[in-house]
Enzyme design. Structure first.
Site, short mmCIF file in Angstrom:
data_model
loop_
_atom_site.label_atom_id
_atom_site.label_comp_id
_atom_site.label_asym_id
_atom_site.label_seq_id
_atom_site.Cartn_x
_atom_site.Cartn_y
_atom_site.Cartn_z
N HIS A 1 -7.32 -13.14 -2.20
CA HIS A 1 -7.08 -12.93 -0.77
C HIS A 1 -8.25 -12.09 -0.26
O HIS A 1 -8.57 -11.06 -0.86
CB HIS A 1 -5.82 -12.08 -0.53
CG HIS A 1 -4.55 -12.82 -0.65
ND1 HIS A 1 -3.96 -13.45 0.40
CD2 HIS A 1 -3.74 -13.01 -1.71
CE1 HIS A 1 -2.83 -14.00 0.01
NE2 HIS A 1 -2.68 -13.74 -1.28
N TYR B 1 -0.64 -6.90 4.74
CA TYR B 1 -0.20 -8.10 4.05
C TYR B 1 -0.94 -8.27 2.73
O TYR B 1 -0.35 -8.54 1.69
CB TYR B 1 -0.43 -9.33 4.94
CG TYR B 1 -0.16 -10.63 4.23
CD1 TYR B 1 1.14 -11.07 4.01
CD2 TYR B 1 -1.21 -11.42 3.77
CE1 TYR B 1 1.38 -12.26 3.34
CE2 TYR B 1 -0.97 -12.61 3.11
CZ TYR B 1 0.33 -13.02 2.89
OH TYR B 1 0.57 -14.19 2.23
N GLN C 1 0.45 -7.90 -1.38
CA GLN C 1 0.47 -9.04 -2.29
C GLN C 1 0.61 -8.54 -3.71
O GLN C 1 -0.26 -7.86 -4.22
CB GLN C 1 -0.81 -9.87 -2.17
CG GLN C 1 -0.93 -10.60 -0.88
CD GLN C 1 0.20 -11.59 -0.72
OE1 GLN C 1 0.39 -12.47 -1.53
NE2 GLN C 1 0.96 -11.43 0.34
#
Length: 142
Positions: free
Chosen positions: A63, A126, A130
């Site tokens: 990410h 966010y 994770q």
């Protein structure tokens, strides 16, 4: 973090949340391989005027929230990141060459979203939230 970047004739703020996975979702981004991937994914953007406000590497996917200059397309930026990191990781780790004998560490596609619809703080939260299903040494790219 600066709100915008500037070039000789432009001022810009183009941030994208990008996610890509390892081929076959094999969990190979652990230990030394994961640490080296983190180093590479920090180095590569510098040569193309990109910056990384936040990122996380899990066992089988990456990410990243990163800022791309307007002259560079998202697909080209991801091509640089995935291509150069794959080439270096495969050349440095025999275990990866054995598993990925076709010379492709990353799966073909990626997911991308602009951060314009959501604030950067929400993207960062966010990404920080994770968590892999099993503990993954709290491995983050910052």
């Amino acid at each position: 973090m600066r709100l915008e970047e500037s070039g000789s004739h432009t001022v810009w703020d183009c941030k994208y949340h990008i996610v890509w996975v390892t081929k076959y979702r094999y969990p190979v981004l652990v230990g030394d391989v994961g640490l080296r991937a983190r180093e590479l994914l920090r180095e590569i953007p510098r040569s193309h005027e990109m910056s990384i406000p936040a990122g996380a590497i899990n066992r089988d996917h990456v990410h990243m929230l990163f800022s791309i200059p307007p002259h560079l397309s998202v697909s080209r930026a991801v091509q640089y990141l995935k291509g150069k990191s794959s080439h270096k990781l495969l050349s440095e780790y025999q275990s990866l060459r054995k598993r990925y004998w076709g010379q492709h560490l990353w799966s073909r596609g990626y997911w991308a979203a602009t951060s314009g619809n959501v604030t950067d703080e929400i993207w960062k939260k966010y990404i920080e939230d994770q968590k892999p299903e099993e503990p993954d040494d709290n491995f983050k790219v910052v």
